[in-house]
Each structure stands twice: as C-alpha cells, then as structure tokens.
Design a protein around this motif. Structure first.
Motif, PDB file in Angstrom:
ATOM      1  N   MET B 103       0.743  -1.087   0.147  1.00  0.00           N
ATOM      2  CA  MET B 103      -0.133   0.215  -0.039  1.00  0.00           C
ATOM      3  C   MET B 103       0.718   1.434   0.049  1.00  0.00           C
ATOM      4  O   MET B 103       0.225   2.246   0.310  1.00  0.00           O
ATOM      5  N   ASN B 105       2.100   3.368   1.695  1.00  0.00           N
ATOM      6  CA  ASN B 105       2.157   3.733   2.976  1.00  0.00           C
ATOM      7  C   ASN B 105       3.120   4.837   3.052  1.00  0.00           C
ATOM      8  O   ASN B 105       3.833   5.062   4.058  1.00  0.00           O
ATOM      9  N   LEU B 106       2.687   5.715   2.395  1.00  0.00           N
ATOM     10  CA  LEU B 106       3.530   7.127   2.413  1.00  0.00           C
ATOM     11  C   LEU B 106       2.593   8.076   3.434  1.00  0.00           C
ATOM     12  O   LEU B 106       1.366   7.962   3.390  1.00  0.00           O
ATOM     13  N   ILE B 107       3.104   9.038   3.968  1.00  0.00           N
ATOM     14  CA  ILE B 107       2.287  10.117   4.772  1.00  0.00           C
ATOM     15  C   ILE B 107       1.967  11.219   3.873  1.00  0.00           C
ATOM     16  O   ILE B 107       2.782  11.874   3.439  1.00  0.00           O
ATOM     17  N   PRO B 108       0.539  11.143   3.865  1.00  0.00           N
ATOM     18  CA  PRO B 108       0.067  12.234   2.797  1.00  0.00           C
ATOM     19  C   PRO B 108       0.413  13.484   2.927  1.00  0.00           C
ATOM     20  O   PRO B 108       0.380  14.358   1.949  1.00  0.00           O
ATOM     21  N   VAL B 109       0.721  13.939   4.424  1.00  0.00           N
ATOM     22  CA  VAL B 109       0.902  15.387   4.393  1.00  0.00           C
ATOM     23  C   VAL B 109       2.426  15.836   4.459  1.00  0.00           C
ATOM     24  O   VAL B 109       2.819  16.883   4.376  1.00  0.00           O
ATOM     25  N   LEU B 110       3.195  14.893   3.912  1.00  0.00           N
ATOM     26  CA  LEU B 110       4.676  15.004   4.113  1.00  0.00           C
ATOM     27  C   LEU B 110       5.059  15.009   2.264  1.00  0.00           C
ATOM     28  O   LEU B 110       4.435  14.077   1.583  1.00  0.00           O
ATOM     29  N   GLN B 114      10.376  14.748   2.211  1.00  0.00           N
ATOM     30  CA  GLN B 114      10.191  14.479   3.864  1.00  0.00           C
ATOM     31  C   GLN B 114       9.780  13.292   4.037  1.00  0.00           C
ATOM     32  O   GLN B 114      10.127  12.523   5.141  1.00  0.00           O
ATOM     33  N   GLU B 117      13.024  11.083   4.023  1.00  0.00           N
ATOM     34  CA  GLU B 117      13.815  11.638   5.169  1.00  0.00           C
ATOM     35  C   GLU B 117      13.427  10.980   6.427  1.00  0.00           C
ATOM     36  O   GLU B 117      14.240  10.923   7.446  1.00  0.00           O
ATOM     37  N   LEU B 118      12.308  10.369   6.730  1.00  0.00           N
ATOM     38  CA  LEU B 118      11.742   9.989   7.813  1.00  0.00           C
ATOM     39  C   LEU B 118      12.637   9.011   8.740  1.00  0.00           C
ATOM     40  O   LEU B 118      13.179   9.386   9.847  1.00  0.00           O
TER      41      LEU B 118
END
Ligand SMILES: Nc1ncnc2c1ncn2[C@@H]1O[C@H](COP(=O)(O)OP(=O)(O)OP(=O)(O)O)[C@@H](O)[C@H]1O
Ligand SMILES: [Mg+2]
Lengths: 380, 240
Positions: B103, B105-110, B114, B117-118
């Motif tokens: 999926m 699974n990225l963070i949508p607001v980054l 970014q 970079e996590l």
C-alpha cells in the motif's frame, strides 16, 4: 527540532477539523478571559484596600447617614490617626446610563487619606480654591472627553436640582487596580445647598489607624463609643467592607466557576474526540512510523504534542482576543470601572488550555502508543 | 547461497531456525509457521510465493522484527532478534530493516523528500547530510525531479518508488518487500522489479520479496514456496 514538521503538517491535514477544534479553544479561552475580567472587577476593591484604613458606616444600612459631629469624636479614639468623610451624591450626567460614582469630600482631609489618587499639586490647589470645583479620574476624562476648565452639570437624584461643577483637577491611580472613574467635589457645597434633612450629615467616615494589627480592637472601640446613640455605627477594615460588596453582588464567584467548569469540560470532550479521530484516521501512518524505527514513546509524544499545539494556538488566540476586548474599556459604561485582564489571568488561561489539551489528548495518545504495527497494517 | 534445510553455515546474513508462529482465533489455533528454516546470504534476492493465507506476511513481519515468534530463532548479521526487548527491537529495525509495502504507506501530508527523510531523522546526521542521502535515494529510484511533490501528486508506481527510496535511504542490512507490485499495472510493476533487481546487482542490497506474481518472481535469484508452514525451494538460478 528536526521533527517539527511531523507535528505541524498534521494541522493542515483536516483543515475544517483543525479549525473547529482551534475555534473551540479560542471561544472557551475568550470566555475564560472575560470571566476573569468580571471577577477581577468585582474583587478590585479587595485588591486596593488599604490595610490601615477603617470604614465607618451607619449600622442600620450603608445608605443611612452619620452626624458630622462624629468627626471630632473619632479623632479622640485611641489608635485613630486621621479622619475624613464623604457623601454619595448619585447625580446623573446627561443620561442615566453614564454611571460613575460622585463623592462630596472633605477637602481638608480626603487627599491625605487616599494618597493612591495622584494629581499635580497646582491642580489640587485650584480645586480647593473653587467652591464649585471638581476632581475627576482620568478614565472619566477619557470617556467624556473632558478637560480642565470644563463645566459639567449633574442632575441630582438624592439632592434635587441641577448642580454645575468646574473641572479643576484630574487624578490618576498609582496602581493598576485603582479606580479612576470617581468624581469628587466640595462637601461644603453640598452642605450649603442641600435641604434640611441632610444638614450636618455625612455618608461615611474613613479613618487611618496607627497599626493595621490593631484594626479589630479599634473598630470595636469605635462602634462601642457610639453604641446606644440614635446613630449607631458599623466599622470594618476597607478590605472587609469591599468584600461585603462582593457578597452583595450575589455568589458571582460560584457562578463564574460553574460556567467556566462546564465550558472546560466540554472542551475536554471536544479535544478527546478530535484526537481520537485523528489517531483512528492515521493508524496506518503511525504504524509506518513505528515500522521505520520510531519508538512507542515518540508516537505518544507526537499525538500529545498535536493536542497541545491545538490547545496552544486556540487558547492563545482566545485569550488574545479577550485582552484586545478589554483594551476597548468597560462596555457597561461605568458598572465595571476595573475592566482589565491581568497577565496572571493570561498565563492561567494558557496553562488551563494546555492542561485541557494534555488531558484530552492523553487517551488517544496512549492508544497510539500501544498500537501494534502488524495489527495496524493488516487493517485495511 | 539460500538454504531452507537448516544446514546453512554460521556466516549467513539471515539465519532462521525452527521458526514457529501460532495465532489464536477464538478457540481455534492457527499454526501458520511450523519449524521453518532459512539461510540467506548478503546480496541474495529471494522471492517468497504461496497461496493466500499461507503465512508469507507473517514470515516477513517476523524477519523484520515487527512481531515475535511462538518458538524458534532469527539471527540477522549476528544479532538474535527473537529475544530483544520491544525498545531494542525498534532501534534494531531503524538500523537494519527497510520495509516496502503493497500500500506504499507514505504519509500524505509530507512531501516525497520528507517521506524519504523519515528514517534519517532518527540518526545523528546533520541536515545537510540528510538532504544529500535523500537526494541520492530519490535519484536511485529516478524521482529526483519529484522531490517536493506530495504523494497525491504522484502515480501509484511513483509512490511505490518513493516507498523504496524511504526503505533504502538509511542503508539497511536488508529490504523486506510485501507484494510491492500488488497494486500496480504490468508496466509499473516491471519498473519496480527492475529497480529492485538493480538494487541487488548494482548496490549489493539483500532483498526478500513476497509476491503472487510469477513474472515478478522471475527477477529473484531464488524462489521459495511457503507450504504447510515451511519453505520449499522451487527453482534455483545459479549466479551467471
Ligand atoms: N493477528 C492474527 N490473528 C489471527 N490470525 C492471523 C493473524 N494474522 C494472520 N493470521 C492468519 O494467519 C494466516 C497467515 O496470514 P498471512 O497474512 O501471513 O498470510 P499471507 O500468506 O500473507 O496471505 P496473503 O497472500 O493473502 O497476503 C492467515 O490464515 C491469517 O488469517
Ligand atoms: Mg500477505
């Protein structure tokens, strides 16, 4: 803080939800600010009360007078250093809604008794020299755009007729809480022009005592010396006197506390709900953070931090608005002369908002902390 | 060398012995992994196949330290992870594992940058060093020009490539991919598989891949079948 954007980016995620939550905090803290102002206004008298001053009123009621002859008798009571007296005038300036207190004062003693009201020496002298002179507080001057030399008419209520005064002096308070909405004029003028009933009578006395620790004993001595006369007295410290006013205003404290309590409880539910939804919507992302190597405590901190951020932004906004509102001055036109939001209340409001944020955020934060990656990723 | 008979030498990168995983569902016990053995060397590209519900995801989660086995041991680069505390395991994951999920699974607001970079935020790298690593990783997956795009501005294939960049950016010991092409069309899937192949060949990465897609599995050097709780070798391609 390199993690800052992790926290802030979430605010833009659901803009409506963020706005509503921030708005809830803002409204609640605005209300908190106003309640603090009202409470402060009622307690203002307590704050500025002189510890070494006693107030002597008629035992029957505050509005009953006392004889002017008590002035010298009070001076003879051991421990009493100074005496002054005043009358409540109760006049109307232009319109009944323009309320402010007017006192007929003893020009020889009043100023010494209340040094917290400061004004230029020559203005005071000009006031003393003019029989129809008046001293007014700077708040009044601002409110009615008066200046020195203006002639101000007051319509008497207790004392009939129209009374005209010349503004000769403007005083300011030496402390933040000092009331600068008062209007003073010569007791001698009142004496001269009043009807028969009020001849030789004053509204109340204020005395200065040699030692605040003896206040109770001296007050008792005063009341005893006038006992069994037609004009019995009731003597209190200024503080107790002011407190009795607060009590007369009903149990305002309790009322304010209950309103505030309900509002903050509601806010707690709103925050808890918002954060619970925020965590539920983001289960996968939080799981990914953990999979990538972020600790459970980090995730806990992230959710809690978000709740605190909402509280901080919303709460700060609300209290700022309250502060701006008070800068506009007393909206009741004189009923709350002390209309001011002190820094301590601002700080208390922010702390309270943060506390609500923390308490409301803690359960969702703990559930985020406990989240297991494998379970979260399996959920679709 | 990849072995499933439990007789690999002591120097394999990943060493699994007698791995057991049982789930409790109500009163029913599901015995998903039953004494599974596996040895994988550095630089191997292993594909796991098997019917739905055979335990592929379960195995990958155990290898990645996301879950604990009912019995048996997993040793990665000399560290036995099956006895680590939760806190230690988290730190170990950050250091050694790169996850790639179906999926994305990225963070949508980054932004892509970014997101990649996590994992690096957890390291001691400076901001400039982090930037450099992120840019390199995005270059490897061919998305250097999409650095400041948000996930919703990317196609599925591009999102997955960002996911791969995130997995490799901290230079982990191995990559674990659970059906990374499951949501993609043929062309994007091929691109992703090309990319994984390149990571193994050119960058010396070790990749363990779960897939349903035989075409995708072709790219791996070894295909293992998960059957009745153990692994079986289906095909072996000698390094040519
Ligand atoms: N937390 C759990 N509780 C109970 N049963 C579980 C749990 N997780 C997995 N299972 C069961 O274990 C079995 C293996 O699941 P797993 O997800 O590993 O299979 P899979 O091979 O990855 O399947 P798919 O190809 O569909 O992804 C399944 O029967 C699943 O229902
Ligand atoms: Mg699976």
């Amino acid at each position: 803080m390199k993690y800052r954007h992790l926290l802030f980016s979430n605010l833009s995620r659901k803009k409506i939800r963020t706005t509503l939550t921030v708005g809830s905090f803002a409204v609640a803290l605005f209300l908190f600010g106003l309640l603090a102002v009202v409470r402060g206004a009622f307690n203002q008298g307590l704050e500025v009360a002189g510890a070494d001053r006693l107030v002597i009123v008629n035992k029957v009621s505050l509005i009953q007078p006392l004889p002017i002859a008590y002035n010298d008798r009070l001076l003879r009571i051991p421990g009493v250093k100074q005496v002054t007296h005043a009358n409540w005038f109760g006049g109307v300036y232009q319109d009944e809604r323009n309320f402010f207190p007017q006192f007929a004062i003893d020009t020889e003693t009043y100023r010494e008794m209340f040094p917290e009201f400061a004004m230029p020496e020559e203005q005071w002298k000009a006031f003393v020299a003019d029989r129809e002179g008046a001293v007014v507080g700077e708040d009044l001057v601002k409110r009615f755009h008066w200046k020195i030399g203006d002639r101000v008419p007051l319509k008497g209520t207790i004392f009939p007729g129209t009374w005209e005064f010349n503004i000769r002096a403007i005083y300011h308070g030496t402390r933040q809480a000092d009331d600068t909405t008062q209007f003073w004029f010569h007791y001698k003028l009142l004496e001269e022009r009043q009807n028969q009933y009020w001849k030789g009578l004053v509204g109340w006395y204020t005395v200065r005592i040699d030692d605040p620790d003896h206040a109770v004993r001296i007050a008792k001595a005063i009341d005893e010396s006038f006992a069994n006369s037609p004009w019995e007295t009731k003597t209190d410290t200024e503080k107790a006197f002011a407190a009795s006013f607060v009590k007369q205003a009903g149990n305002i404290q309790l009322l304010l506390l209950s309103i505030g309590g309900v509002v903050f409880f509601t806010l707690l539910l709103v925050t808890g709900n918002t954060m619970a939804i925020a965590v539920r919507d983001r289960v996968r992302e939080l799981a990914i953070l953990k999979a990538v190597g972020y600790s459970d405590n980090f995730v806990l901190g992230l959710v809690l931090g978000e709740a605190l951020l909402l509280a901080m932004v919303g709460g700060g906004l609300g209290i700022l608005l309250a502060k701006l509102f008070t800068l506009g001055g007393d909206p009741t036109r004189g009923l709350l002369p002390f209309f001011y939001l002190p820094t301590s209340a601002v700080v208390a409001g922010i702390v309270l908002a943060l506390a609500v944020g923390a308490v409301g955020g803690i359960l969702p934060a703990v559930s985020a902390m406990r989240l297991r990656v494998v379970d979260a990723l399996r959920r679709v | 060398m990849v072995r499933v008979d439990g007789r690999g030498g002591g120097n394999s990168l990943v060493r699994v012995r007698g791995l057991d995983k049982k789930y409790q569902r109500g009163s029913e016990e599901i015995h998903v992994l039953q004494g599974l053995n596996l040895d994988v060397d550095a630089g191997d590209f292993v594909a796991f196949m098997g019917p739905s519900g055979s335990g592929k995801t379960t195995l990958l989660n155990l290898l990645g330290g996301l879950d604990l086995p009912s019995a048996g041991s997993i040793t990665v680069a000399g560290d036995e992870i099956t006895h680590m505390s939760a806190g230690k395991l988290t730190a170990w994951r950050a250091r050694h594992v790169g996850f790639i999920f179906q999926m994305y699974n990225l963070i949508p607001v980054l932004t892509a940058f970014q997101n990649v970079e996590l994992p690096l935020l957890l390291t001691k790298l400076s901001k400039a060093e982090r930037s450099q690593h992120v840019e390199t990783a995005l270059q490897v997956v061919g998305l250097a020009d999409r650095m400041h795009h948000f996930p919703r501005q990317l196609s599925g294939g591009q999102e997955q490539r960002v996911g791969i960049a995130r997995a490799i950016v901290a230079d982990p010991t191995f990559l674990l991919c659970d059906e990374p092409t499951g949501d993609l069309d043929r062309k994007s899937a091929d691109e992703i598989m090309d990319l994984l192949g390149r990571l193994v060949r050119e960058h010396g990465k070790t990749v363990l891949l779960v897939t349903h897609d035989p075409v995708a599995a072709e790219r791996a050097s070894v295909v293992l079948h998960l059957n009745k709780g153990v692994l079986e070798e289906a095909r072996k391609v000698e390094a040519s």
